[in-house]
Design a protein around this motif. Structure first.
Motif, short mmCIF file in Angstrom:
data_model
loop_
_atom_site.label_atom_id
_atom_site.label_comp_id
_atom_site.label_asym_id
_atom_site.label_seq_id
_atom_site.Cartn_x
_atom_site.Cartn_y
_atom_site.Cartn_z
N LEU A 158 0.83 -1.20 0.00
CA LEU A 158 0.00 0.00 0.00
C LEU A 158 0.87 1.26 0.00
N LEU A 159 0.45 2.25 -0.74
CA LEU A 159 1.16 3.54 -0.73
C LEU A 159 1.09 4.20 0.64
N SER A 160 -0.02 4.04 1.32
CA SER A 160 -0.19 4.68 2.62
C SER A 160 0.78 4.14 3.65
N THR A 161 1.15 2.85 3.54
CA THR A 161 2.09 2.27 4.49
C THR A 161 3.48 2.87 4.33
N SER A 162 3.88 3.13 3.09
CA SER A 162 5.20 3.71 2.87
C SER A 162 5.30 5.13 3.40
N LEU A 163 4.17 5.77 3.61
CA LEU A 163 4.18 7.12 4.17
C LEU A 163 4.50 7.11 5.66
N GLU A 164 4.48 5.95 6.28
CA GLU A 164 4.77 5.85 7.71
C GLU A 164 6.10 5.15 7.99
N SER A 165 6.86 4.84 6.95
CA SER A 165 8.09 4.07 7.12
C SER A 165 9.17 4.83 7.87
#
Length: 291
Positions: free
Chosen positions: A240-247
């Motif tokens: 998910l793109l949203s997960t990479s925003l929290e990496s």
């Protein structure tokens, strides 16, 4: 001379004693940038990215710290905590809009105004138009992001201070190291922002509707955020793109880890390539003359 297909149907002018020439992508890109610079909404977005962070920092200084949010309890203790608090909020609500404000409209607006036939003259091809518009949309998203990041970091440091930052595992991070980590945290979200921009371009091309092109990525981003919070979908969450925003959270542990960032980088790259490939294919196959 003229040919039958779009990209080969570009009329080449042959100067005396020279080689064949045709209009380049650079000229098309410059024209797209000029058009974006003339839009009120693009200038308003850039101004908002510049002005909004210091206003938020001033508001946070006058209120009790939001202790229930990531780095919220430390916003009065360190100027490096504030941009991280802002980043945690912005990646959920603002980044998809930042990516889609221009990208979601840049192709669909030509359908709305019926200007495709005018643009696709014999001196420019669909491929040149596609990449000119794509690069202009990405350039706007990245520029807005950099203005927002710089404003958030600089205003936080100036208005709150350069005190040491408390990391996610309770360790104390010295100011010189904290600044580098904060900058790295913001930059780590840039690939996902480009991914959302590519998604907005795909929706703009396929739907031919500016509203859907702008709102669609925002809705998809919120849906991804909700899906990412569901347990038991570890493999899907990594895509998910949203997960990479929290990496970037891993940067602030006592023993930093970058695995989620690398996974997010791969996911954002795949999203970008797939969305742009589908958008390009759709535009190439479209019957412009027939509507």
């Amino acid at each position: 001379m003229s040919a039958t297909t779009d990209d080969r149907a570009v009329t080449r002018s042959r100067p005396v004693g020279g080689s064949p020439r045709r209009a380049g992508s650079a000229a098309a890109f410059r024209w797209e940038v000029v058009k974006l610079a003339a839009l009120v909404r693009t200038r308003a977005m850039l101004l908002g990215c510049l002005v909004a962070p210091p206003v938020v920092v001033l508001v946070l200084r006058s209120q009790r710290p939001p202790a229930d949010t990531l780095f919220g309890r430390h916003v009065h203790e360190s100027g490096y905590a504030v941009p991280l608090l802002l980043l945690g909020f912005l990646v959920q609500w603002v980044f998809p809009l930042l990516a889609s404000l221009v990208a979601g409209d840049i192709f669909a607006s030509e359908d709305q105004h019926g200007t495709w036939k005018t643009i696709l003259t014999r001196s420019v091809s669909r491929t040149q138009v596609f990449w000119a518009k794509t690069l202009a949309a990405v350039a706007f998203a990245v520029t807005s992001f950099l203005v927002l990041a710089a404003s958030a970091i600089v205003s936080s440091v100036l208005l709150v201070g350069t005190q040491p930052l408390t990391g996610l595992t309770g360790q104390t991070i010295p100011p010189s190291h904290a600044l580098g980590l904060v900058v790295a945290a913001w930059l780590s979200t840039l690939p996902a922002l480009v991914g959302f921009t590519a998604l907005a371009i795909l929706l703009s091309v396929r739907t031919r509707n500016p509203a859907l092109g702008v709102v669609g990525p925002v809705v998809v981003g919120l849906a991804m955020g909700l899906l990412g919070s569901v347990s038991g979908i570890g493999l899907l969450r990594r895509a998910l793109l949203s997960t990479s925003l929290e990496s970037w959270h891993g940067f602030f542990a006592a023993a930093p880890f970058t695995g989620p960032f690398l996974d997010g980088l791969v996911a954002a790259g795949v999203w970008t390539l797939v969305c742009l490939a589908l958008a390009y294919s759709s535009l190439r196959r479209r019957d412009i003359i027939g509507g």
